[in-house]
Each structure stands twice: as C-alpha cells, then as structure tokens.
Design a protein around this motif. Sequence first.
Motif, PDB file in Angstrom:
ATOM      1  N   GLU A   1       1.807   6.603  -6.945  1.00  0.00           N
ATOM      2  CA  GLU A   1       0.779   7.581  -7.302  1.00  0.00           C
ATOM      3  C   GLU A   1       1.323   8.997  -7.167  1.00  0.00           C
ATOM      4  N   LEU A   2       2.120   9.229  -6.138  1.00  0.00           N
ATOM      5  CA  LEU A   2       2.739  10.538  -5.945  1.00  0.00           C
ATOM      6  C   LEU A   2       3.679  10.859  -7.105  1.00  0.00           C
ATOM      7  N   ALA A   3       4.317   9.835  -7.650  1.00  0.00           N
ATOM      8  CA  ALA A   3       5.249  10.004  -8.771  1.00  0.00           C
ATOM      9  C   ALA A   3       4.537  10.019 -10.122  1.00  0.00           C
ATOM     10  N   LYS A   4       3.207   9.888 -10.117  1.00  0.00           N
ATOM     11  CA  LYS A   4       2.423   9.839 -11.361  1.00  0.00           C
ATOM     12  C   LYS A   4       3.047   8.856 -12.352  1.00  0.00           C
ATOM     13  N   ILE A   5       3.223   7.635 -11.914  1.00  0.00           N
ATOM     14  CA  ILE A   5       4.038   6.670 -12.634  1.00  0.00           C
ATOM     15  C   ILE A   5       3.522   6.384 -14.044  1.00  0.00           C
ATOM     16  N   ARG A   6       2.209   6.439 -14.251  1.00  0.00           N
ATOM     17  CA  ARG A   6       1.682   6.162 -15.590  1.00  0.00           C
ATOM     18  C   ARG A   6       2.095   7.240 -16.593  1.00  0.00           C
ATOM     19  N   ILE A   7       2.199   8.468 -16.115  1.00  0.00           N
ATOM     20  CA  ILE A   7       2.632   9.564 -16.975  1.00  0.00           C
ATOM     21  C   ILE A   7       4.145   9.567 -17.119  1.00  0.00           C
ATOM     22  N   THR A   8       4.852   9.384 -16.017  1.00  0.00           N
ATOM     23  CA  THR A   8       6.315   9.457 -16.057  1.00  0.00           C
ATOM     24  C   THR A   8       6.936   8.282 -16.815  1.00  0.00           C
TER      25      THR A   8
ATOM     26  N   GLU B   1       0.836  -1.203   0.000  1.00  0.00           N
ATOM     27  CA  GLU B   1       0.000   0.000   0.000  1.00  0.00           C
ATOM     28  C   GLU B   1       0.870   1.252   0.000  1.00  0.00           C
ATOM     29  N   LYS B   2       1.975   1.214   0.756  1.00  0.00           N
ATOM     30  CA  LYS B   2       2.890   2.362   0.790  1.00  0.00           C
ATOM     31  C   LYS B   2       3.553   2.570  -0.569  1.00  0.00           C
ATOM     32  N   ILE B   3       3.945   1.467  -1.204  1.00  0.00           N
ATOM     33  CA  ILE B   3       4.539   1.567  -2.545  1.00  0.00           C
ATOM     34  C   ILE B   3       3.539   2.156  -3.539  1.00  0.00           C
ATOM     35  N   LYS B   4       2.303   1.718  -3.420  1.00  0.00           N
ATOM     36  CA  LYS B   4       1.243   2.223  -4.304  1.00  0.00           C
ATOM     37  C   LYS B   4       1.069   3.733  -4.135  1.00  0.00           C
TER      38      LYS B   4
ATOM     39  N   ARG C   1      -5.932  12.079  -4.205  1.00  0.00           N
ATOM     40  CA  ARG C   1      -4.480  11.964  -4.370  1.00  0.00           C
ATOM     41  C   ARG C   1      -3.808  11.877  -2.995  1.00  0.00           C
ATOM     42  N   PRO C   2      -2.572  11.391  -2.943  1.00  0.00           N
ATOM     43  CA  PRO C   2      -1.935  11.093  -1.645  1.00  0.00           C
ATOM     44  C   PRO C   2      -1.918  12.228  -0.626  1.00  0.00           C
ATOM     45  N   ILE C   3      -1.588  13.449  -1.053  1.00  0.00           N
ATOM     46  CA  ILE C   3      -1.454  14.533  -0.083  1.00  0.00           C
ATOM     47  C   ILE C   3      -2.820  15.049   0.400  1.00  0.00           C
ATOM     48  N   PRO C   4      -3.730  15.456  -0.499  1.00  0.00           N
ATOM     49  CA  PRO C   4      -5.028  15.957   0.004  1.00  0.00           C
ATOM     50  C   PRO C   4      -5.851  14.907   0.746  1.00  0.00           C
ATOM     51  N   SER C   5      -5.639  13.638   0.414  1.00  0.00           N
ATOM     52  CA  SER C   5      -6.393  12.580   1.096  1.00  0.00           C
ATOM     53  C   SER C   5      -5.760  12.183   2.428  1.00  0.00           C
ATOM     54  N   GLY C   6      -4.545  12.674   2.689  1.00  0.00           N
ATOM     55  CA  GLY C   6      -3.864  12.360   3.937  1.00  0.00           C
ATOM     56  C   GLY C   6      -3.144  11.025   3.942  1.00  0.00           C
ATOM     57  N   LYS C   7      -2.999  10.403   2.765  1.00  0.00           N
ATOM     58  CA  LYS C   7      -2.300   9.120   2.693  1.00  0.00           C
ATOM     59  C   LYS C   7      -0.807   9.276   2.975  1.00  0.00           C
ATOM     60  N   ILE C   8      -0.290  10.485   2.700  1.00  0.00           N
ATOM     61  CA  ILE C   8       1.120  10.758   2.983  1.00  0.00           C
ATOM     62  C   ILE C   8       1.213  12.192   3.501  1.00  0.00           C
ATOM     63  N   SER C   9       2.091  12.421   4.445  1.00  0.00           N
ATOM     64  CA  SER C   9       2.239  13.770   4.992  1.00  0.00           C
ATOM     65  C   SER C   9       3.037  14.633   4.026  1.00  0.00           C
ATOM     66  N   LEU C  10       2.875  15.924   4.144  1.00  0.00           N
ATOM     67  CA  LEU C  10       3.612  16.861   3.301  1.00  0.00           C
ATOM     68  C   LEU C  10       5.122  16.694   3.511  1.00  0.00           C
ATOM     69  N   LYS C  11       5.533  16.494   4.759  1.00  0.00           N
ATOM     70  CA  LYS C  11       6.949  16.324   5.079  1.00  0.00           C
ATOM     71  C   LYS C  11       7.527  15.103   4.361  1.00  0.00           C
ATOM     72  N   ASN C  12       6.830  13.986   4.410  1.00  0.00           N
ATOM     73  CA  ASN C  12       7.320  12.772   3.757  1.00  0.00           C
ATOM     74  C   ASN C  12       7.293  12.899   2.235  1.00  0.00           C
ATOM     75  N   ALA C  13       6.315  13.634   1.712  1.00  0.00           N
ATOM     76  CA  ALA C  13       6.247  13.858   0.272  1.00  0.00           C
ATOM     77  C   ALA C  13       7.450  14.663  -0.199  1.00  0.00           C
ATOM     78  N   ILE C  14       7.823  15.677   0.582  1.00  0.00           N
ATOM     79  CA  ILE C  14       8.989  16.502   0.243  1.00  0.00           C
ATOM     80  C   ILE C  14      10.266  15.669   0.315  1.00  0.00           C
ATOM     81  N   LEU C  15      10.392  14.821   1.329  1.00  0.00           N
ATOM     82  CA  LEU C  15      11.566  13.955   1.473  1.00  0.00           C
ATOM     83  C   LEU C  15      11.677  12.996   0.293  1.00  0.00           C
ATOM     84  N   PHE C  16      10.572  12.371  -0.080  1.00  0.00           N
ATOM     85  CA  PHE C  16      10.537  11.450  -1.219  1.00  0.00           C
ATOM     86  C   PHE C  16      10.928  12.170  -2.500  1.00  0.00           C
ATOM     87  N   THR C  17      10.435  13.383  -2.671  1.00  0.00           N
ATOM     88  CA  THR C  17      10.749  14.180  -3.855  1.00  0.00           C
ATOM     89  C   THR C  17      12.237  14.478  -3.935  1.00  0.00           C
TER      90      THR C  17
END
Length: 288
Positions: free
Chosen positions: A10-17, A3-6, A74-90
Amino acid sequence: MMEKIKILLELAKIRITLFVMITTFFGYISFSGALSWHMLYPLIGILFLACGSAAINHIQERNTDALMSRTKKRPIPSGKISLKNAILFTGILLILGAVILFLSSGLIPLLLGLLNLIWYNIIYTPLKKKSPVAIIPGSLVGAIPPMVGWTAAGGALLDPQNLILAFFFFIWQIPHFWLLLLVLDKDYEKAGFPVLTKLFSHEQLSRITFIWMFATVVTSFMFPLFHLIKYDIVVYAVLLSGVWLTYNASHLLKKNAESRYFSFAFKDINIFALLIVVLLSLDKLIIF
C-alpha cells in the motif's frame, strides 16, 4: 507477515506502480517487437523506482492525507508504519531500482527513471498544492515510463515513434488525473488543495474534460502514421476503441451533466489506455 507485506504494498501504491511497469513494457515491446528475458530487468528496475517514488509521496503528504476521508487510513497517517520505517523502505526501493535499471539498461533509461521521480515528487507534488492545473505539467510522469522501455530495448530517445508513444500517455494522463480530482474535489478541498471547481463551472469542466479525452483518442489515431501498427485489423480495433470512448465521453457535453459521469469517464479512459497497450502489443508479438 502477510499484513506487513500488505502495508508495504500500500505504501508503494502497487496498483498504480504496476501500470507504470506495464507502460514501460509497452515501450520495450514497441521497439523490440519480441519478448525476452532481458526485459524483466528494466521492468523490475522501473517498478522499484516507481514504488519508491510512491512511498516518497506518502511521506510528503502524510499530514494532508490525515485530513482526507479517502487517504486517512493510509499506512503513515493511520500509524500502520512509522515514518522512520517508511523512509528506510523507500531508500531500499530507490537504490535497488536505480542499480538494476543502470546495470541492465544503461545510463539513459536510468536518467529517465530518475527524471520521472524528480518530476513527480519535487515538481508536481508541491505544485498541486498551489495550482489546480498542476496536472498538466504533472502529466509528464505518464509520458516517461514508455520512453524508459523504448530506450532499454535499444531504441533512440528521440525516435519519432518513441515521442508519439510518450505524447499519447502525456495527453491521456491529463484527463485521467483531472477526472480523479473532479470525482474527489470535496475531499481535496477539505485538505486545502486548490480545486478546479473554484475556477470553472460544472458545465465548463464537463466540456473541457471531453476535449482532453477526445485529444487522447486523436493521438491514438496517429499511431499508424508513425508506423507503430503493422496489421489493418489492429488499426480498425484502435479506431473502434476511439469511437467507443468518444461516444461515452460525449455524455459530458450534456447540459447539466450529472457528476456521476465523471466517475464513468474516469473508468472509460483507463480502459481505453489498457486497450491501446494490449492492441499494439499484440500487433508486435503476433505474426501471421
């Protein structure tokens, strides 16, 4: 774990990238004319950069995403991932992508990759909140990935063949983006984005979109003139593909064309781009 990988994908928009990676592969093959293990490195590098750019976009648009039916989960507005973790992943994606691209392919492919990121996140993303025609300058993001592949394979940046490949994806990206916005115009309007339906009537939009799609077809017909196609059978296949897309797109010229034609046209122009990638790649890789 899955689920975390998913969520991260999704955050990476893998289908587009992934399509960014495919067009980079296309540019690489168009110059080298052969498969090699080396190509894996620039492909992975550009994929990571594209994923990082997509994640930045999620961060940038998290507030407007929460207002749209299509994006509120999407992950951030739905709360599936925190903003801090999204920035770190980016940050991890961007650093890895830049390092891999530079070490494997040199400065020019890296600069092109960074230009694409800057153009998408710093220029196009803010601009689309101000102008409904932002997709025209924004379409440069579709032109750069094949140039990354071409230069990573050893080609010169200003080779005419490289430029016509980039021009094809630039032209293709405009109706690709435009049709998506037309299909989802009510959702975008709800989130406060300027929409094309405020500038043009439905009939005008249909005709303008057809022109962009036809321009994409005409650009593909220029490939043989730039010696990008060796075999006649591939030339004929490109011609037939162009005729097919033009015929399907002609439905947009009908008076009072139904809005569902935009959805059909969006699917068709994406299929056409994939056909071009497959046909020209086969032309380079198959030896008779």
